[in-house]
Design a protein around this motif. Structure first.
Motif, short mmCIF file in Angstrom:
data_model
loop_
_atom_site.label_atom_id
_atom_site.label_comp_id
_atom_site.label_asym_id
_atom_site.label_seq_id
_atom_site.Cartn_x
_atom_site.Cartn_y
_atom_site.Cartn_z
N UNK A 6 99.31 3.70 91.80
CA UNK A 6 100.14 5.20 91.84
C UNK A 6 99.66 5.89 90.56
N UNK A 7 99.72 5.42 89.39
CA UNK A 7 99.55 6.14 88.32
C UNK A 7 97.81 6.56 88.14
N UNK A 8 96.96 5.61 88.47
CA UNK A 8 95.70 5.69 88.11
C UNK A 8 95.16 6.92 89.41
N UNK A 48 99.64 7.05 82.51
CA UNK A 48 98.28 6.96 83.40
C UNK A 48 97.15 7.13 82.44
N UNK A 50 87.52 13.58 82.38
CA UNK A 50 88.19 13.35 83.54
C UNK A 50 89.79 13.45 83.39
N UNK A 71 87.16 4.80 85.43
CA UNK A 71 88.77 4.57 85.88
C UNK A 71 89.17 3.58 86.43
N UNK A 96 94.74 14.21 90.24
CA UNK A 96 95.09 15.55 89.46
C UNK A 96 93.55 16.16 88.88
N UNK A 97 92.65 15.29 88.53
CA UNK A 97 91.53 15.56 87.93
C UNK A 97 90.40 16.20 89.08
N UNK A 132 90.52 17.25 82.67
CA UNK A 132 90.82 17.85 83.83
C UNK A 132 91.96 17.59 84.54
N UNK A 133 92.53 16.33 84.44
CA UNK A 133 93.78 16.03 85.08
C UNK A 133 94.90 16.63 84.47
N UNK A 140 97.03 8.87 91.01
CA UNK A 140 97.38 10.38 90.84
C UNK A 140 96.89 11.06 89.66
N UNK A 141 96.42 10.17 88.48
CA UNK A 141 95.66 10.92 87.56
C UNK A 141 94.19 11.29 88.05
N UNK A 142 93.71 10.37 88.70
CA UNK A 142 92.35 11.07 89.35
C UNK A 142 92.28 12.14 90.19
#
Lengths: 208, 208
Positions: free
Chosen positions: A196-198, B170, B201, A174, A204-205, B204-205, A200-202
């Motif tokens: 921020x986007x990437x 994202x 991934x 990612x 959350x995962x 999961x997010x 936050x996504x990671x």
């Protein structure tokens, strides 16, 4: 290319004095390439431009690529140092460390490669041809990710169900658009929002 | 370039008969470019090779880019059609739909662009210069993502705390290395593992 020292720039270092000359050649080549580009310059042209004989340059570097690798190694070592400094601060949570990892990777990469567009050439060559410096750089980024994910799991901040290596590989994938210099150029439109986007996504995962 | 029809290949269609000739030119150009490459071919060379006069070609296309756009639009429309067919099957869960989206995107992209390396040129041009066809393609992929995330949220399968547009942006960023033809070539080493790693991934997010 020695694999023992991560960003050693070549096998042909021959002691301290030679090392200085190597550094001089690398610095001069760096300057020359930044102006005229790496791809189009031959070793003869480089030699003429920096005032050394071609034979003399070949005493220190096996090829143009060896010089390119040395320049590239300096570049990438700067990114790694900046990341190291940003994340290895006492009392940071793994989440905060991860945020800093992504932010620093992107901003340092953008600074280094795009304030000096001609040098990007070299990094692009390195990445496209999988030069050892480029591989070592990606491996180092993966170690940073591993370190943070492991800490986050130990601290109970991140989930532990997914195999650790799967998590690290997926996060690395990612991040590659911004880690890999060759891809970064196609993602410049996204470098403002991506941290921020990437991140936050990671994150959350990674939630438990 | 008309924005109303997503993959309309040009503004200069002039009725059914002309449309056939346009298609002939596109098909012949496609063949010629696949052999000789897009970047290096001039419209004069193309005209000579496919047996039309340059003036005749210019009656139907404003520029070489317009022909390239038409070829590219066909290419990308095939990917979109394949994705559409894979995900719009009755009774699939949003999770399964998402898995199919990523898998189909990667496999179709790899097939189309890398079984015909010379044509990749055109897609690369399109992506690097943000041609309208390329932008329309990325927008379409984002709509697929939006559709699936929205369904997953409604079904209670995906979390709803994150703003919908942030989630979609994202995910789109995480998929770009495989969606964007220019980047796909630098990620070929990862196309076997990426569908699973990246999908897992992202899923999961999305967990509630």
């Amino acid at each position: 290319m020695s694999q023992s020292s991560l960003f050693s720039s070549s096998t042909s270092a021959r002691g301290p004095a030679d090392h200085d000359i190597r550094d001089q050649i690398v610095a001069a080549a760096n300057q020359h390439f930044s102006q005229y580009g790496y791809g189009k310059t031959t070793v003869s042209e480089l030699a003429r431009a920096i005032g050394f004989s071609k034979a003399y340059i070949y005493k220190f570097f096996d090829s143009k690529q060896a010089i390119g690798e040395a320049i590239c190694a300096n570049c990438l070592a700067q990114i790694v140092a900046a990341v190291d400094q940003a994340i290895n601060v006492a009392n940071l949570s793994p989440t905060e460390r991860f945020r800093r990892l992504v932010k620093t990777l992107i901003s340092t990469g953008v600074d280094l490669f795009f304030n000096d567009r001609k040098l990007y050439d070299i990094a692009a060559f390195a990445a496209s041809e999988s030069w050892p410096v480029s591989q070592a750089y990606e491996a180092q980024i993966k170690r940073f990710v591993l370190q943070i994910v492991r800490e986050g799991r130990e601290a109970g901040e991140f989930e532990r169900k997914t195999p650790l290596d799967e998590t690290v590989d997926a996060i690395h994938l990612a991040l590659r658009p911004f880690v890999n210099p060759l891809q970064l150029q196609y993602n410049l439109d996204f470098v403002d929002e991506a941290p921020t986007l990437t991140t936050n996504l990671i994150l959350r995962s990674l939630m438990p």
